[in-house]
Design a protein around this motif. Structure first.
Motif, mmCIF file in Angstrom:
data_model
loop_
_atom_site.group_PDB
_atom_site.id
_atom_site.type_symbol
_atom_site.label_atom_id
_atom_site.label_comp_id
_atom_site.label_asym_id
_atom_site.label_seq_id
_atom_site.Cartn_x
_atom_site.Cartn_y
_atom_site.Cartn_z
ATOM 1 N N ASP A 49 21.424 -0.222 32.362
ATOM 2 C CA ASP A 49 21.230 -0.419 33.801
ATOM 3 C C ASP A 49 22.021 0.551 34.655
ATOM 4 O O ASP A 49 21.644 0.813 35.806
ATOM 5 C CB ASP A 49 21.625 -1.851 34.179
ATOM 6 N N ALA A 50 23.143 1.071 34.144
ATOM 7 C CA ALA A 50 23.963 1.993 34.922
ATOM 8 C C ALA A 50 24.627 2.995 33.990
ATOM 9 O O ALA A 50 25.044 2.651 32.884
ATOM 10 C CB ALA A 50 25.027 1.228 35.715
ATOM 11 N N VAL A 51 24.723 4.250 34.453
ATOM 12 C CA VAL A 51 25.324 5.327 33.663
ATOM 13 C C VAL A 51 26.366 6.045 34.513
ATOM 14 O O VAL A 51 26.088 6.427 35.653
ATOM 15 C CB VAL A 51 24.261 6.339 33.187
ATOM 16 N N VAL A 52 27.557 6.218 33.948
ATOM 17 C CA VAL A 52 28.647 6.901 34.645
ATOM 18 C C VAL A 52 29.049 8.122 33.830
ATOM 19 O O VAL A 52 29.352 8.007 32.637
ATOM 20 C CB VAL A 52 29.872 5.981 34.818
ATOM 21 N N GLU A 53 29.066 9.291 34.449
ATOM 22 C CA GLU A 53 29.495 10.502 33.744
ATOM 23 C C GLU A 53 31.008 10.644 33.829
ATOM 24 O O GLU A 53 31.608 10.502 34.895
ATOM 25 C CB GLU A 53 28.830 11.743 34.337
ATOM 26 N N LEU A 54 31.639 10.936 32.684
ATOM 27 C CA LEU A 54 33.078 11.111 32.628
ATOM 28 C C LEU A 54 33.470 12.544 32.983
ATOM 29 O O LEU A 54 32.683 13.483 32.821
ATOM 30 C CB LEU A 54 33.597 10.782 31.223
ATOM 31 N N THR A 55 34.685 12.695 33.448
ATOM 32 C CA THR A 55 35.212 14.039 33.667
ATOM 33 C C THR A 55 35.643 14.608 32.316
ATOM 34 O O THR A 55 35.774 13.880 31.326
ATOM 35 C CB THR A 55 36.426 14.001 34.606
ATOM 36 N N ALA A 56 35.889 15.902 32.283
ATOM 37 C CA ALA A 56 36.337 16.542 31.042
ATOM 38 C C ALA A 56 37.647 15.933 30.570
ATOM 39 O O ALA A 56 37.861 15.738 29.369
ATOM 40 C CB ALA A 56 36.480 18.042 31.261
ATOM 41 N N GLU A 57 38.537 15.603 31.503
ATOM 42 C CA GLU A 57 39.829 15.007 31.149
ATOM 43 C C GLU A 57 39.634 13.615 30.549
ATOM 44 O O GLU A 57 40.275 13.260 29.557
ATOM 45 C CB GLU A 57 40.720 14.921 32.384
ATOM 46 N N GLN A 58 38.741 12.825 31.140
ATOM 47 C CA GLN A 58 38.473 11.482 30.618
ATOM 48 C C GLN A 58 37.841 11.549 29.234
ATOM 49 O O GLN A 58 38.173 10.756 28.351
ATOM 50 C CB GLN A 58 37.565 10.719 31.585
ATOM 51 N N SER A 59 36.950 12.475 29.022
ATOM 52 C CA SER A 59 36.271 12.606 27.735
ATOM 53 C C SER A 59 37.213 13.010 26.616
ATOM 54 O O SER A 59 36.994 12.668 25.449
ATOM 55 C CB SER A 59 35.141 13.638 27.836
ATOM 56 N N SER A 60 38.267 13.743 26.957
ATOM 57 C CA SER A 60 39.160 14.288 25.937
ATOM 58 C C SER A 60 40.215 13.295 25.468
ATOM 59 O O SER A 60 40.949 13.578 24.521
ATOM 60 C CB SER A 60 39.858 15.547 26.468
ATOM 61 N N GLU A 61 40.309 12.130 26.110
ATOM 62 C CA GLU A 61 41.308 11.137 25.690
ATOM 63 C C GLU A 61 40.778 10.369 24.489
ATOM 64 O O GLU A 61 40.060 9.384 24.612
ATOM 65 C CB GLU A 61 41.634 10.164 26.828
ATOM 66 N N GLY A 121 23.834 11.113 27.762
ATOM 67 C CA GLY A 121 22.887 10.183 28.361
ATOM 68 C C GLY A 121 22.126 10.883 29.468
ATOM 69 O O GLY A 121 22.604 11.887 30.021
ATOM 70 N N ASP A 122 20.944 10.378 29.790
ATOM 71 C CA ASP A 122 20.227 10.935 30.931
ATOM 72 C C ASP A 122 20.167 9.906 32.053
ATOM 73 O O ASP A 122 20.615 8.764 31.909
ATOM 74 C CB ASP A 122 18.834 11.443 30.532
ATOM 75 N N ARG A 123 19.604 10.303 33.170
ATOM 76 C CA ARG A 123 19.603 9.444 34.354
ATOM 77 C C ARG A 123 18.696 8.221 34.201
ATOM 78 O O ARG A 123 18.771 7.294 34.998
ATOM 79 C CB ARG A 123 19.206 10.254 35.588
ATOM 80 N N HIS A 124 17.872 8.210 33.177
ATOM 81 C CA HIS A 124 17.033 7.044 32.889
ATOM 82 C C HIS A 124 17.744 6.054 31.965
ATOM 83 O O HIS A 124 17.191 4.997 31.654
ATOM 84 C CB HIS A 124 15.713 7.476 32.263
ATOM 85 N N GLY A 125 18.938 6.409 31.486
ATOM 86 C CA GLY A 125 19.709 5.498 30.645
ATOM 87 C C GLY A 125 19.541 5.697 29.154
ATOM 88 O O GLY A 125 20.121 4.947 28.363
ATOM 89 N N ASN A 126 18.752 6.678 28.724
ATOM 90 C CA ASN A 126 18.628 6.961 27.298
ATOM 91 C C ASN A 126 19.960 7.519 26.780
ATOM 92 O O ASN A 126 20.564 8.394 27.414
ATOM 93 C CB ASN A 126 17.512 7.979 27.052
ATOM 94 N N LEU A 127 20.423 7.007 25.620
ATOM 95 C CA LEU A 127 21.753 7.356 25.143
ATOM 96 C C LEU A 127 21.733 7.931 23.729
ATOM 97 O O LEU A 127 20.924 7.534 22.899
ATOM 98 C CB LEU A 127 22.654 6.119 25.152
ATOM 99 N N VAL A 128 22.671 8.837 23.483
ATOM 100 C CA VAL A 128 22.908 9.413 22.164
ATOM 101 C C VAL A 128 24.382 9.182 21.818
ATOM 102 O O VAL A 128 25.268 9.508 22.616
ATOM 103 C CB VAL A 128 22.593 10.919 22.137
ATOM 104 N N PHE A 129 24.638 8.613 20.646
ATOM 105 C CA PHE A 129 26.003 8.317 20.211
ATOM 106 C C PHE A 129 26.414 9.279 19.104
ATOM 107 O O PHE A 129 25.574 9.760 18.337
ATOM 108 C CB PHE A 129 26.099 6.877 19.713
ATOM 109 N N GLU A 130 27.711 9.521 19.003
ATOM 110 C CA GLU A 130 28.206 10.474 18.017
ATOM 111 C C GLU A 130 28.886 9.760 16.856
ATOM 112 O O GLU A 130 29.821 8.981 17.049
ATOM 113 C CB GLU A 130 29.194 11.448 18.680
ATOM 114 N N LYS A 131 28.386 9.999 15.663
ATOM 115 C CA LYS A 131 28.985 9.524 14.412
ATOM 116 C C LYS A 131 29.301 8.023 14.466
ATOM 117 O O LYS A 131 28.442 7.219 14.773
ATOM 118 C CB LYS A 131 30.209 10.377 14.075
#
Length: 259
Positions: A233-245, A181-191
């Protein structure tokens, strides 16, 4: 235009008791688990949740369910969740089971401003005629059943056919998970994470996205964006540990035969 938020706890702070939540995810894929856990810590209760399913025991929406925070669920699938089944059959929560495609379209319709639509799915069944058990009493009897829905005939391929009227879903808040995602809220989803996440995001009056990777505006190819930032409206970036769960990824091996 910068919609990035420092933490998930800050992002969910505005959610109040009794709110309706549209939550992305398809099985265990694409579940906004960090936002769900932040919401548990935040304390909001008596929630109505709209999602394809309600996670599994001990993970995803199953955590919110076990915490006793959900009052009502609109879903297409109870799934592998014994606690969900126990609370439903025990009369602790109300459950509106909805055909999966109908649920997807109800969310999409809410996002694009269509109040209701007709579909052939469910005509001639309890979906249209009513009587589905929404809530059980503590003694096992049915306390609340679904009401009948309007059915009309339309000409389909030269023959009249019945269609049931389904109402759109609009949620107070949407929680979704995206790969980028970017800071404007545009999102890309995987599969398969794209199955319900964009629809849930569209249905939310206030949409919060957790993303594995946050990039600057202009980095994402516009042709690859699955959901434009106007819905977010809001975007939160995950940590590498959070993303891997990712409990959807399971390794199964067989025992090596003795030589």
């Amino acid at each position: 235009m910068d919609k990035s938020v420092a933490t998930a706890h800050e992002a969910v702070a505005r959610i109040r008791d009794g709110a309706t939540l549209a939550v992305g995810g398809f099985g265990l894929s694409g579940v906004p688990i960090v936002l769900i856990r932040a919401l548990i810590a935040q304390g909001a209760s008596e929630l109505e949740v709209v999602s394809n399913n309600c996670g599994v025991d001990g993970w995803g929406l199953g955590e919110l369910l076990e915490a006793g925070r959900i009052r009502r669920i609109i879903a297409s699938y109870i799934g592998e969740n014994k606690e969900f089944a126990r609370q439903y059959l025990g009369g602790e929560i109300e459950v509106e089971l909805t055909p999966q495609g109908t649920l997807a379209e109800r969310l999409r319709a809410g996002g694009v401003g269509i109040p209701a639509f007709y579909t052939a799915t469910g005509v001639g069944t309890a979906v249209s005629e009513g009587g589905l058990p929404w809530r059980y009493a503590s003694d096992g009897s049915v306390a609340i059943t679904s009401p009948p829905k309007p059915v009309s005939e339309f000409d389909s391929l030269g023959e009249p056919r019945g269609y049931v009227l389904e109402r759109a879903i609009r949620a107070d808040v949407a929680l979704v998970r995206a790969a980028r995602g970017d800071r404007h809220g545009n999102l890309v989803f995987e599969k398969s994470t794209r199955n319900f996440n964009p629809l849930a995001a569209m249905a939310g009056r206030y949409t919060i996205a957790e993303v594995d990777e946050l990039v600057e505006p202009g980095v994402l190819d516009p042709d690859q964006v699955h959901l434009p930032g106007i819905y977010v409206d809001a975007v939160v970036e995950l940590t590498a540990e959070q993303s891997s769960e990712l409990p959807i990824e399971r390794t199964t091996v067989r025992e090596r035969e003795a030589s």
